[in-house]
Design a protein around this motif. Structure first.
Motif, PDB file in Angstrom:
ATOM      1  N   ASN A   1      31.941  81.083  24.337  1.00 45.17           N
ATOM      2  CA  ASN A   1      32.446  80.039  25.232  1.00 45.17           C
ATOM      3  C   ASN A   1      31.888  78.671  24.849  1.00 45.17           C
ATOM      4  O   ASN A   1      32.552  77.645  25.043  1.00 45.17           O
ATOM      5  CB  ASN A   1      32.109  80.375  26.684  1.00 45.17           C
ATOM      6  N   GLY A   2      30.680  78.665  24.321  1.00 47.98           N
ATOM      7  CA  GLY A   2      30.121  77.410  23.826  1.00 47.98           C
ATOM      8  C   GLY A   2      30.942  76.855  22.671  1.00 47.98           C
ATOM      9  O   GLY A   2      31.209  75.643  22.609  1.00 47.98           O
ATOM     10  N   ILE A   3      31.364  77.726  21.786  1.00 43.33           N
ATOM     11  CA  ILE A   3      32.221  77.301  20.662  1.00 43.33           C
ATOM     12  C   ILE A   3      33.539  76.765  21.205  1.00 43.33           C
ATOM     13  O   ILE A   3      34.008  75.699  20.799  1.00 43.33           O
ATOM     14  CB  ILE A   3      32.463  78.472  19.693  1.00 43.33           C
ATOM     15  N   THR A   4      34.146  77.515  22.124  1.00 44.23           N
ATOM     16  CA  THR A   4      35.429  77.102  22.695  1.00 44.23           C
ATOM     17  C   THR A   4      35.322  75.706  23.314  1.00 44.23           C
ATOM     18  O   THR A   4      36.222  74.868  23.152  1.00 44.23           O
ATOM     19  CB  THR A   4      35.891  78.111  23.757  1.00 44.23           C
ATOM     20  N   SER A   5      34.210  75.451  23.975  1.00 46.74           N
ATOM     21  CA  SER A   5      34.042  74.161  24.653  1.00 46.74           C
ATOM     22  C   SER A   5      33.908  72.995  23.684  1.00 46.74           C
ATOM     23  O   SER A   5      34.071  71.835  24.081  1.00 46.74           O
ATOM     24  CB  SER A   5      32.797  74.208  25.554  1.00 46.74           C
ATOM     25  N   ARG A   6      33.641  73.288  22.413  1.00 48.31           N
ATOM     26  CA  ARG A   6      33.430  72.232  21.436  1.00 48.31           C
ATOM     27  C   ARG A   6      34.508  72.190  20.353  1.00 48.31           C
ATOM     28  O   ARG A   6      34.353  71.492  19.348  1.00 48.31           O
ATOM     29  CB  ARG A   6      32.059  72.411  20.770  1.00 48.31           C
ATOM     30  N   LEU A   7      35.596  72.899  20.557  1.00 49.36           N
ATOM     31  CA  LEU A   7      36.651  72.916  19.546  1.00 49.36           C
ATOM     32  C   LEU A   7      37.278  71.542  19.323  1.00 49.36           C
ATOM     33  O   LEU A   7      37.714  71.210  18.219  1.00 49.36           O
ATOM     34  CB  LEU A   7      37.741  73.928  19.922  1.00 49.36           C
ATOM     35  N   GLU A   8      37.325  70.732  20.381  1.00 51.84           N
ATOM     36  CA  GLU A   8      37.873  69.380  20.216  1.00 51.84           C
ATOM     37  C   GLU A   8      37.050  68.567  19.210  1.00 51.84           C
ATOM     38  O   GLU A   8      37.593  67.707  18.506  1.00 51.84           O
ATOM     39  CB  GLU A   8      37.922  68.635  21.560  1.00 51.84           C
ATOM     40  N   TYR A   9      35.762  68.863  19.155  1.00 52.88           N
ATOM     41  CA  TYR A   9      34.909  68.168  18.179  1.00 52.88           C
ATOM     42  C   TYR A   9      35.353  68.497  16.753  1.00 52.88           C
ATOM     43  O   TYR A   9      35.413  67.624  15.883  1.00 52.88           O
ATOM     44  CB  TYR A   9      33.448  68.544  18.387  1.00 52.88           C
ATOM     45  N   LEU A  10      35.672  69.770  16.518  1.00 51.05           N
ATOM     46  CA  LEU A  10      36.139  70.167  15.186  1.00 51.05           C
ATOM     47  C   LEU A  10      37.445  69.450  14.838  1.00 51.05           C
ATOM     48  O   LEU A  10      37.635  68.983  13.706  1.00 51.05           O
ATOM     49  CB  LEU A  10      36.338  71.682  15.126  1.00 51.05           C
TER      50      LEU A  10
ATOM     51  N   GLU B   1      38.453  66.607  15.995  1.00 51.17           N
ATOM     52  CA  GLU B   1      38.079  65.203  15.796  1.00 51.17           C
ATOM     53  C   GLU B   1      37.519  64.969  14.389  1.00 51.17           C
ATOM     54  O   GLU B   1      37.748  63.930  13.768  1.00 51.17           O
ATOM     55  CB  GLU B   1      37.032  64.880  16.861  1.00 51.17           C
ATOM     56  N   LEU B   2      36.804  65.970  13.874  1.00 53.17           N
ATOM     57  CA  LEU B   2      36.218  65.868  12.534  1.00 53.17           C
ATOM     58  C   LEU B   2      37.262  65.954  11.421  1.00 53.17           C
ATOM     59  O   LEU B   2      37.006  65.517  10.304  1.00 53.17           O
ATOM     60  CB  LEU B   2      35.213  67.003  12.309  1.00 53.17           C
ATOM     61  N   GLY B   3      38.402  66.569  11.724  1.00 58.90           N
ATOM     62  CA  GLY B   3      39.407  66.807  10.691  1.00 58.90           C
ATOM     63  C   GLY B   3      39.340  68.214  10.126  1.00 58.90           C
ATOM     64  O   GLY B   3      39.869  68.501   9.054  1.00 58.90           O
ATOM     65  N   VAL B   4      38.700  69.115  10.883  1.00 58.86           N
ATOM     66  CA  VAL B   4      38.564  70.511  10.470  1.00 58.86           C
ATOM     67  C   VAL B   4      39.851  71.268  10.755  1.00 58.86           C
ATOM     68  O   VAL B   4      40.459  71.116  11.818  1.00 58.86           O
ATOM     69  CB  VAL B   4      37.377  71.162  11.212  1.00 58.86           C
ATOM     70  N   GLU B   5      40.264  72.109   9.800  1.00 52.06           N
ATOM     71  CA  GLU B   5      41.492  72.891   9.971  1.00 52.06           C
ATOM     72  C   GLU B   5      41.242  74.372  10.222  1.00 52.06           C
ATOM     73  O   GLU B   5      42.129  75.096  10.657  1.00 52.06           O
ATOM     74  CB  GLU B   5      42.384  72.720   8.741  1.00 52.06           C
ATOM     75  N   ALA B   6      40.028  74.835   9.915  1.00 57.26           N
ATOM     76  CA  ALA B   6      39.692  76.235  10.160  1.00 57.26           C
ATOM     77  C   ALA B   6      38.192  76.355  10.374  1.00 57.26           C
ATOM     78  O   ALA B   6      37.408  75.639   9.746  1.00 57.26           O
ATOM     79  CB  ALA B   6      40.117  77.112   8.980  1.00 57.26           C
ATOM     80  N   THR B   7      37.798  77.258  11.258  1.00 55.11           N
ATOM     81  CA  THR B   7      36.377  77.497  11.461  1.00 55.11           C
ATOM     82  C   THR B   7      36.043  78.934  11.103  1.00 55.11           C
ATOM     83  O   THR B   7      36.762  79.869  11.475  1.00 55.11           O
ATOM     84  CB  THR B   7      35.943  77.184  12.910  1.00 55.11           C
ATOM     85  N   TRP B   8      34.973  79.085  10.349  1.00 59.67           N
ATOM     86  CA  TRP B   8      34.493  80.402   9.950  1.00 59.67           C
ATOM     87  C   TRP B   8      33.248  80.692  10.775  1.00 59.67           C
ATOM     88  O   TRP B   8      32.298  79.927  10.769  1.00 59.67           O
ATOM     89  CB  TRP B   8      34.242  80.413   8.438  1.00 59.67           C
ATOM     90  N   LEU B   9      33.295  81.804  11.525  1.00 63.25           N
ATOM     91  CA  LEU B   9      32.195  82.171  12.417  1.00 63.25           C
ATOM     92  C   LEU B   9      31.327  83.233  11.766  1.00 63.25           C
ATOM     93  O   LEU B   9      31.827  84.281  11.348  1.00 63.25           O
ATOM     94  CB  LEU B   9      32.731  82.722  13.743  1.00 63.25           C
ATOM     95  N   SER B  10      30.027  82.982  11.681  1.00 59.09           N
ATOM     96  CA  SER B  10      29.111  84.043  11.277  1.00 59.09           C
ATOM     97  C   SER B  10      29.259  85.196  12.270  1.00 59.09           C
ATOM     98  O   SER B  10      29.774  85.013  13.373  1.00 59.09           O
ATOM     99  CB  SER B  10      27.679  83.505  11.241  1.00 59.09           C
ATOM    100  N   PRO B  11      28.826  86.418  11.908  1.00 64.71           N
ATOM    101  CA  PRO B  11      29.215  87.623  12.663  1.00 64.71           C
ATOM    102  C   PRO B  11      29.008  87.545  14.173  1.00 64.71           C
ATOM    103  O   PRO B  11      27.951  87.126  14.649  1.00 64.71           O
ATOM    104  CB  PRO B  11      28.327  88.710  12.048  1.00 64.71           C
ATOM    105  N   ILE B  12      30.057  87.972  14.878  1.00 61.23           N
ATOM    106  CA  ILE B  12      30.016  88.011  16.345  1.00 61.23           C
ATOM    107  C   ILE B  12      30.185  89.440  16.865  1.00 61.23           C
ATOM    108  O   ILE B  12      30.318  89.657  18.065  1.00 61.23           O
ATOM    109  CB  ILE B  12      31.110  87.118  16.960  1.00 61.23           C
TER     110      ILE B  12
END
Length: 586
Positions: free
Chosen positions: A59-68, A70-81
């Motif tokens: 949920n912390g990641i979800t809350s900060r997706l707008e930041y990604l 804003e940065l110009g990020v097109e994909a996020t790779w998550l270390s193991p969940i």
């Protein structure tokens, strides 16, 4: 199916790339989503804590997706969940089909996918195919000789001498130091773990294991992820012991000075990594990704991680008619450069990957990850923007580890608070810091508030790095000139045809100044960086068709130049650590 996919890729991508006389050309008119994407690696424990327990979560990641976004990020790779006892913080998976409760629920993850989809951000998961946790139901049943699971792992008899002393099957050493074998009384055998004792290696010579791993990939792709990164893939096979009289052979010593028999570098790992069967397994796994892709023409990508020689690394792209990974990680900027490297080393490292990789495949660039000292600490903070220019403006795919966009530094984590098993396994409270990965995993520095804005808890799972009061996202957002502002400028520049489709040429103008040219039709850019500590004057007309005046499009924070300033091609003075993106005036 392969023929259909090949035709689809030919029609949609039409990729042609050539390397001629040190030049790289990529003349894709239309490219697939991943081919020039900016990927952003998130280490979930350290990104954002939403529930105040001091540990980052979904949920912390979800809350900060707008930041990604804003940065110009097109994909996020998550270390193991995935569900894990967290001995190696997610790289020891106990249930490949569940979310680690500490990070949230499957519903939380589905909400993350939904929000990311709304922002047009793809989600990539880190998948560990080499080993599971020793607390996995699969391993527990294998240890008890359950008929179905008995052969899922690498089990081997040890040695028992006349005095009753038991010893491992051979001299193999774990990446985390000490023997790679651990004894289990219930089987009266040892299991192999190329990493931690809690991470038993799968037996890939068992087709049932292979099929299960394919099912795991399929499950998450059908859940909605856009791809998976396959971790430590060159370790998945050991030599076939049947070729050695039914016993795994000892590995030879490297003869390197200063190493102890318990150190991983003490041995030459010719029997435990980079086995020939590995490359066929890459192709088999790729088929799983392609089978999902062809359903809706949205490419699901396979990334592979293998710390190996460059000739082995580029084999992961695939060979002949066998497809491989879309993105075999290129560790050149991480492994081949250090604080003593100069412009010549930089050119050599970059051009080397472009030379070795297959012509029609995309390059990829990264300067850090959750295992590697940060740029600001490995080199110096003044070079953060220069390295981000490399990652974002060289031809191909960009991969940024969280925090590199703001120039985060390694945190200090004392022995008493060290969590990394690789460091703990040194049993050395003084020199552990040389191998500890905790310093690059400290919480993301959002603000100058409590725990750098990462968590409202009394303390975070790792201490926040010193200096966060000044080095944080909020401060850089509000500043006219900052690493964050430079990064955003670069991701915007990256969208221009010269950087998406254009040709490439590089020069070491002297020992300290590296430059590369990108051009497409009449739009031409020169990226130039002084990686030395002294002032230099250089002549950019050393590049063909670079002359007259150039205009500044981006400049590092240490530069006195700003957007739209003009410079002369034949006389460019560069301060120490200064880096510029220049555009030819037409």
């Amino acid at each position: 199916m392969k023929d259909e996919l090949a035709m689809l890729q030919f029609l949609v991508l039409g990729a042609v790339a050539t390397v001629i006389s040190g030049r790289y050309e990529n003349v894709n008119v239309k490219q697939d989503w991943w081919e020039t994407a900016v990927f952003y690696q998130i280490y979930p424990r350290s990104f954002m804590d939403s529930d105040g327990d001091g540990v980052g979560d979904i949920n912390g990641i979800t809350s900060r997706l707008e930041y990604l976004k804003e940065l110009g990020v097109e994909a996020t790779w998550l270390s193991p969940i995935f569900k894990s006892p967290m001995h190696d913080f997610g790289y020891d998976i106990s249930d490949y089909y569940s979310i680690q409760p500490e990070y949230g629920s499957m519903e939380d993850f589905e909400q993350l996918l939904k929000k990311a989809g709304e922002l047009n951000i793809k989600v990539i998961l880190d998948f560990v195919p080499n080993h599971s946790s020793n607390e996995s139901e699969w391993f527990v049943k294998s240890a008890s000789k359950d008929e179905y699971y008995s052969d899922w792992y690498i089990w081997e008899n040890g040695h028992l001498d006349s005095t009753g002393h038991r010893s491992p099957p051979n001299n193999w050493i774990s990446v985390f130091r000490k023997s790679a074998w651990t004894y289990v009384a219930s089987r009266d055998q040892y299991y192999l773990h190329q990493f931690g004792e809690s991470q038993p290696d799968f037996n890939y010579r068992n087709p049932v294991v292979v099929e299960e791993m394919k099912n795991v990939i399929k499950f998450w792709l059908e859940k909605g992820v856009a791809g998976m990164k396959l971790n430590s893939f060159n370790h998945i096979y050991e030599v076939d012991k049947d070729s050695y009289g039914g016993r795994y052979p000892n590995e030879p010593m490297t003869g390197k000075p200063g190493l102890k028999p318990e150190d991983y570098g003490y041995l030459e790992h010719i029997y435990t990594k980079d086995q020939e069967e590995t490359y066929d397994m890459v192709s088999q796994f790729r088929d799983v990704f392609d089978a999902i892709t062809i359903r809706d023409n949205l490419t699901r990508i396979m990334m592979t991680e293998a710390s190996t020689t460059i000739k082995n690394a580029v084999r992961y792209y695939g060979e002949g008619t066998h497809s491989g990974a879309h993105i075999p990680f290129n560790f050149g900027l991480i492994e081949d450069l250090d604080k003593d490297s100069d412009a010549r080393d930089m050119k050599y490292t970059i051009d080397r990957w472009l030379t070795y990789k297959p012509l029609r495949k995309q390059a990829n660039w990264m300067t850090g990850n959750h295992d590697t000292s940060r740029v600001a600490s490995r080199f110096r903070s003044e070079l953060v923007d220069a390295f981000n220019m490399l990652v974002l403006l060289l031809p191909g795919i960009a991969v940024t580890y969280m925090g590199e966009e703001i120039g985060m530094t390694n945190g200090f984590v004392p022995w008493s608070e060290t969590k990394d098993p690789q460091a703990c396994n040194t049993d050395d409270p003084v020199n552990f810091i040389e191998v500890s990965r905790d310093p690059v995993r400290t919480p993301f520095q959002w603000s100058n508030g409590k725990n750098a804005g990462f968590s409202h808890a009394d303390s975070s799972w790792l201490p926040v790095a010193e200096g966060f009061e000044h080095l944080n996202l909020a401060a850089q957002r509000s500043s006219i000139r900052s690493h964050y502002q430079v990064y955003r400028t670069l991701t915007n520049l990256r969208m221009r045809p010269a950087f998406k489709y254009g040709r490439y040429e590089s020069l070491a103008l002297n020992n300290d100044v590296f430059a590369f040219k990108r051009w497409y039709n009449d739009d031409t850019y020169v990226v130039v960086m002084n990686v030395g500590r002294t002032y230099h004057v250089v002549n950019l007309t050393a590049f063909d068709l670079i002359f007259g005046q150039l205009e500044v499009e981006a400049s590092s924070v240490v530069s006195s130049r700003t957007y739209s300033d003009n410079v002369q091609a034949n006389y460019l003075d560069l301060a120490a650590d200064e880096a510029l993106v220049l555009r030819m005036q037409v």
